[in-house]
Design a protein around this motif. Structure first.
Motif, mmCIF file in Angstrom:
data_model
loop_
_atom_site.group_PDB
_atom_site.id
_atom_site.type_symbol
_atom_site.label_atom_id
_atom_site.label_comp_id
_atom_site.label_asym_id
_atom_site.label_seq_id
_atom_site.Cartn_x
_atom_site.Cartn_y
_atom_site.Cartn_z
ATOM 1 N N SER A 9 0.845 -1.188 0.000
ATOM 2 C CA SER A 9 0.000 0.000 0.000
ATOM 3 C C SER A 9 0.881 1.239 0.000
ATOM 4 C CB SER A 9 -0.919 0.011 1.228
ATOM 5 O OG SER A 9 -1.734 1.163 1.239
ATOM 6 N N LYS A 10 0.306 2.325 -0.511
ATOM 7 C CA LYS A 10 1.014 3.600 -0.529
ATOM 8 C C LYS A 10 0.006 4.720 -0.356
ATOM 9 C CE LYS A 10 4.285 6.387 -3.189
ATOM 10 N NZ LYS A 10 5.083 6.494 -4.437
ATOM 11 N N ILE A 11 0.361 5.729 0.450
ATOM 12 C CA ILE A 11 -0.491 6.876 0.677
ATOM 13 C C ILE A 11 0.366 8.127 0.653
ATOM 14 C CG2 ILE A 11 -0.278 6.670 3.189
ATOM 15 C CD1 ILE A 11 -3.158 7.728 3.392
ATOM 16 N N SER A 12 -0.174 9.217 0.088
ATOM 17 C CA SER A 12 0.564 10.474 0.005
ATOM 18 C C SER A 12 -0.385 11.636 0.251
ATOM 19 C CB SER A 12 1.232 10.625 -1.372
ATOM 20 O OG SER A 12 0.266 10.638 -2.403
ATOM 21 N N PHE A 13 0.157 12.701 0.874
ATOM 22 C CA PHE A 13 -0.601 13.904 1.191
ATOM 23 C C PHE A 13 0.074 15.101 0.533
ATOM 24 C CE2 PHE A 13 -1.320 10.899 4.586
ATOM 25 C CZ PHE A 13 -2.689 10.963 4.788
ATOM 26 N N LYS A 14 -0.732 16.044 0.060
ATOM 27 C CA LYS A 14 -0.193 17.232 -0.586
ATOM 28 C C LYS A 14 0.079 18.351 0.392
ATOM 29 C CE LYS A 14 -2.364 16.226 -5.039
ATOM 30 N NZ LYS A 14 -3.278 16.709 -6.105
ATOM 31 N N GLU A 15 -0.480 18.289 1.588
ATOM 32 C CA GLU A 15 -0.254 19.302 2.594
ATOM 33 C C GLU A 15 0.021 18.641 3.936
ATOM 34 O OE1 GLU A 15 -3.566 21.932 2.716
ATOM 35 O OE2 GLU A 15 -3.235 22.740 0.694
ATOM 36 N N GLY A 16 0.689 19.383 4.821
ATOM 37 C CA GLY A 16 0.992 18.852 6.135
ATOM 38 C C GLY A 16 2.402 18.314 6.225
ATOM 39 N N PHE A 17 2.818 17.974 7.425
ATOM 40 C CA PHE A 17 4.178 17.487 7.645
ATOM 41 C C PHE A 17 4.343 16.028 7.239
ATOM 42 C CE2 PHE A 17 1.939 16.054 11.361
ATOM 43 C CZ PHE A 17 2.564 14.886 11.737
ATOM 44 N N PHE A 18 3.230 15.287 7.129
ATOM 45 C CA PHE A 18 3.299 13.872 6.743
ATOM 46 C C PHE A 18 3.144 13.788 5.230
ATOM 47 C CE2 PHE A 18 1.430 9.608 6.212
ATOM 48 C CZ PHE A 18 2.400 8.859 6.853
ATOM 49 N N ASN A 19 4.265 13.516 4.527
ATOM 50 C CA ASN A 19 4.247 13.524 3.065
ATOM 51 C C ASN A 19 3.667 12.258 2.474
ATOM 52 O OD1 ASN A 19 5.319 16.038 2.956
ATOM 53 N ND2 ASN A 19 7.380 15.417 2.355
ATOM 54 N N GLU A 20 4.274 11.134 2.786
ATOM 55 C CA GLU A 20 3.849 9.878 2.196
ATOM 56 C C GLU A 20 4.347 8.719 3.042
ATOM 57 O OE1 GLU A 20 5.558 9.725 -1.691
ATOM 58 O OE2 GLU A 20 7.573 9.305 -0.962
ATOM 59 N N ALA A 21 3.795 7.542 2.745
ATOM 60 C CA ALA A 21 4.233 6.319 3.413
ATOM 61 C C ALA A 21 3.985 5.153 2.477
ATOM 62 C CB ALA A 21 3.502 6.115 4.731
ATOM 63 N N ALA A 22 4.922 4.203 2.466
ATOM 64 C CA ALA A 22 4.804 2.991 1.653
ATOM 65 C C ALA A 22 5.051 1.787 2.544
ATOM 66 C CB ALA A 22 5.802 3.015 0.493
ATOM 67 N N ALA A 23 4.277 0.743 2.334
ATOM 68 C CA ALA A 23 4.415 -0.484 3.114
ATOM 69 C C ALA A 23 4.193 -1.677 2.183
ATOM 70 C CB ALA A 23 3.419 -0.516 4.268
ATOM 71 N N LYS A 24 4.896 -2.782 2.477
ATOM 72 C CA LYS A 24 4.749 -3.981 1.662
ATOM 73 C C LYS A 24 5.114 -5.219 2.474
ATOM 74 C CE LYS A 24 5.933 -6.005 -2.827
ATOM 75 N NZ LYS A 24 6.700 -5.832 -4.079
ATOM 76 N N PHE A 25 4.313 -6.260 2.272
ATOM 77 C CA PHE A 25 4.576 -7.567 2.874
ATOM 78 C C PHE A 25 4.634 -8.598 1.751
ATOM 79 C CE2 PHE A 25 2.841 -11.677 4.175
ATOM 80 C CZ PHE A 25 3.762 -12.042 5.152
ATOM 81 N N SER A 26 5.652 -9.477 1.794
ATOM 82 C CA SER A 26 5.778 -10.530 0.785
ATOM 83 C C SER A 26 6.115 -11.852 1.468
ATOM 84 C CB SER A 26 6.854 -10.174 -0.250
ATOM 85 O OG SER A 26 8.122 -10.018 0.366
ATOM 86 N N HIS A 27 5.535 -12.913 0.930
ATOM 87 C CA HIS A 27 5.786 -14.281 1.413
ATOM 88 C C HIS A 27 6.329 -15.077 0.230
ATOM 89 C CE1 HIS A 27 5.376 -17.933 3.753
ATOM 90 N NE2 HIS A 27 4.631 -18.484 2.791
ATOM 91 N N PHE A 28 7.572 -15.561 0.377
ATOM 92 C CA PHE A 28 8.295 -16.196 -0.726
ATOM 93 C C PHE A 28 8.658 -17.621 -0.336
ATOM 94 C CE2 PHE A 28 12.355 -16.907 -3.074
ATOM 95 C CZ PHE A 28 11.848 -16.839 -4.359
ATOM 96 N N THR A 29 8.328 -18.589 -1.197
ATOM 97 C CA THR A 29 8.613 -19.999 -0.926
ATOM 98 C C THR A 29 9.142 -20.676 -2.177
ATOM 99 O OG1 THR A 29 6.353 -20.670 -1.512
ATOM 100 C CG2 THR A 29 6.780 -20.142 0.806
ATOM 101 N N ASP A 30 9.764 -21.867 -1.981
ATOM 102 C CA ASP A 30 10.156 -22.710 -3.100
ATOM 103 C C ASP A 30 9.667 -24.126 -2.840
ATOM 104 O OD1 ASP A 30 11.945 -23.976 -1.360
ATOM 105 O OD2 ASP A 30 13.670 -22.824 -2.062
ATOM 106 N N ASN A 31 9.886 -25.021 -3.814
ATOM 107 C CA ASN A 31 9.377 -26.395 -3.694
ATOM 108 C C ASN A 31 10.324 -27.306 -2.903
ATOM 109 O OD1 ASN A 31 11.257 -26.184 -5.808
ATOM 110 N ND2 ASN A 31 10.492 -28.053 -6.788
ATOM 111 N N PHE A 32 11.330 -26.706 -2.215
ATOM 112 C CA PHE A 32 12.232 -27.473 -1.357
ATOM 113 C C PHE A 32 12.030 -27.126 0.109
ATOM 114 C CE2 PHE A 32 14.136 -28.158 -5.416
ATOM 115 C CZ PHE A 32 14.780 -29.387 -5.339
#
Length: 583
Positions: free
Chosen positions: A219-242
């Protein structure tokens, strides 16, 4: 009275005759005479007078003027002239291409290659939208001289939902990817010491296929005004067949506030990675686990004055090793400056930067798909990267960038081939047909340059190159890192319907090493030859919606090795079409 008048006339005539006779004696010396100056000349200056600002008017001329009354006697004039109506001059306008929200691409090629893409985007209302992307690239293999299966598949689906408002915007993404590859890179001469039947049984007993699966939510969120500009977050789950599994989560908010009339921007980083491998390459019973949480703060502010721009900042990280209880504190510079030497034609820039780079199984697989599921995962301490260069424009449509840098990195990750034996009890990736990750402390001296030119609206050109010199502390070589990399591309429109382009790249020599553990011997490093690859494409715009294309890769048909014992496909050609549409 008479006598006096005659005497006067006689005297005047006598004087005139005497004067004429004296003037005709040109050759006679006039003589000299001494003149005594009794008093030196003294210049005098008359009194200055100032012109009055308000002129004095003579009252005689200021008499009140009499009012004059007049009248105009108009009368109609007959005319038969009729003006013609003006006509606006026509302006030639280029027809603007229509933009479509969705497209589909389908292509087929040799090696039974299939390339398919589908992108859809729909505006739900004035603010909300939803979209999706499907990609698939596969080949059934068939590389000359390869004895194991070399097919591959890569399929991914990405969905997104978002909103755009006047003062903010946000989106959320959901992704899935499945990749299937084969460890087909057997060492040269593998199994030659066995009987032919034994070698055939050994090859038939190897199943080189392995697969990777990725689920992601971001997810990502951004603001045009204020001290909080933007924030990005990501979760990933990675597996193999071993049985390998990895979780990765990061969040990066960005804040901006004023301190003493200066805008200070601060990036906050929380980056976690943790996972496990069921087996160790040397000891199959050993479980490998890893986990790192990197906490970082990176404040910076910009100063500008005339042609100078200075960005001052620093990065502070605290790394938590959850498996080994080995926590560390890091401080890095984040400084860069630029100076306009000749406006936008020549800009000098320099700086020093550093960071703590989080490594992961997923990132390593993106760089090399033939890794064994027995890796040691650890972050890289990029202590500093000191750089300087020149960039600018040679003309309005030609830009350049020349850069030199010196990097110091601890625990830098390198790809290296695994050792092998011909023991039939080995795992399918343990016959020297897989690669590992090793770490080293390295210094890298690098020079790079690139040139981009837009010769016209129909022709674009670019060329770039990088030259590196590596110094290692522990490893014998900078494994699989080339010292020279060059690439160039050109794209042009032949006609309104036809377009074409080409891209070439050159990769210099690399070093790798592989040891047969069945033989008591130390093998020296192997040099992978440099390679030169040429690619081209040709397209025809049948309409605004439908476009046909032809792509050709490795036109010179070189069987070069990107990794040791991993030759690539030869000449490849793909024919397909792209269709744009709206719902």
């Amino acid at each position: 009275m008479k006598f006096n008048f005659q005497n006067k006339i006689s005297i005047v005539l006598l004087l005139m005759v005497f004067q004429l006779s004296f003037a005709q004696k040109k050759d006679e010396n006039i003589g000299s005479e001494v003149v005594n100056v009794v008093k030196p000349y003294t210049a005098t200056l008359s009194d200055a007078f100032k012109v009055p600002e308000a002129p004095v008017l003579d009252d005689a001329g200021n008499a009140k003027k009499e009012t004059i009354k007049y009248s105009i006697f108009s009368f109609p004039v007959a005319s038969t002239f009729t003006p013609s109506k003006g006509k606006a001059e026509g302006v030639d306008k280029t027809k603007q291409a229509r933009l479509y929200d969705n497209y589909a691409t389908l292509g087929f090629g040799n090696y039974r290659t299939l390339n398919a893409e589908l992108f859809v985007n729909h505006q739900l209302n004035n603010n909300d939208y939803v979209g999706g992307m499907f990609r698939h690239l596969s080949s059934q293999g068939g590389i000359s001289g390869v004895e194991l299966d070399d097919r591959f598949y890569d399929t991914s689906v990405d969905l997104t939902y978002g909103s755009n408002y006047k003062d903010m915007s946000w989106n959320i993404d959901l992704g899935y990817q499945n990749q299937i590859y084969n460890w087909y890179g057997l060492p040269e001469g593998f199994g030659n010491t066995l009987m032919p039947s034994g070698r055939a049984d050994l090859l038939n007993g190897i199943d080189p296929q392995h697969s990777y699966t990725t689920f992601s939510l971001g997810s990502k969120i951004s603001f045009k005004e204020g001290f909080f500009n933007e924030a990005a977050a990501k979760f990933s789950h990675f597996t193999d067949n071993f049985g390998s599994a990895e979780n990765r989560f990061f969040i990066k908010p960005s804040l901006q506030f004023d301190v003493m009339e200066e805008a200070v921007k601060t990036n906050i980083i929380v980056d976690y990675v943790g996972g496990s491998f069921e087996k160790n390459y040397m000891n199959n019973a050993q479980l490998l686990k890893y986990g790192y949480t990197n906490l970082g703060v990176s404040p910076s502010f910009v100063m500008q004055q005339d042609d100078w721009t200075l960005n001052l900042g620093a990065s502070v990280f605290y790394s938590i090793d959850t498996e080994n209880s080995n926590n560390k504190f890091f401080v890095y510079p984040n400084i860069n400056a630029s100076y306009k030497v000749v406006g936008d034609l020549m800009i000098f820039y320099a700086g020093a930067e550093g960071s703590l780079e989080q490594n992961s199984y997923l990132d390593f697989v993106d760089g090399n798909s033939f890794l064994s599921p027995t890796l040691n995962i650890a972050p890289t301490d990029k202590q500093y990267d000191v750089f300087a260069g020149l960039k600018g424009k040679l003309a309005n449509n030609v830009s350049y960038n020349i850069r030199g840098s010196y990097r110091n990195e601890r625990n830098k990750a390198l790809y290296k081939s695994n050792d092998y034996s011909e023991d039939i009890t080995n795992e399918d990736y343990a016959f020297g047909n897989s690669m590992q990750v090793v770490y080293d402390d390295m210094r890298t001296l690098s020079f790079s340059g690139d040139l981009k030119a837009d010769f016209s609206d129909n022709v674009t050109f670019g060329v770039s190159g990088t030259f590196n010199s590596f110094t290692n502390d522990f490893q014998a070589e900078a494994w699989n890192l080339p010292t020279v990399k060059l690439n160039s591309n050109i794209d042009f429109n032949i006609t309104e319907k036809w377009y074409a382009g080409a891209a070439v790249f050159y990769v210099g020599d690399r070093k790798d090493i592989k040891t047969n553990t069945n033989i008591v011997a130390n093998y020296s490093a192997t040099t992978l030859d440099s390679y030169f690859d040429v690619n081209a494409h040709l397209g025809y715009k049948y309409s605004d919606r439908l476009t046909g294309f032809l792509r050709a890769n490795n036109i010179t048909n070189q069987a070069y090795q990107k990794w040791l014992n991993y030759p690539v496909q030869g000449f490849q050609i793909v024919v397909g079409a792209n269709y744009k549409f709206d719902f």
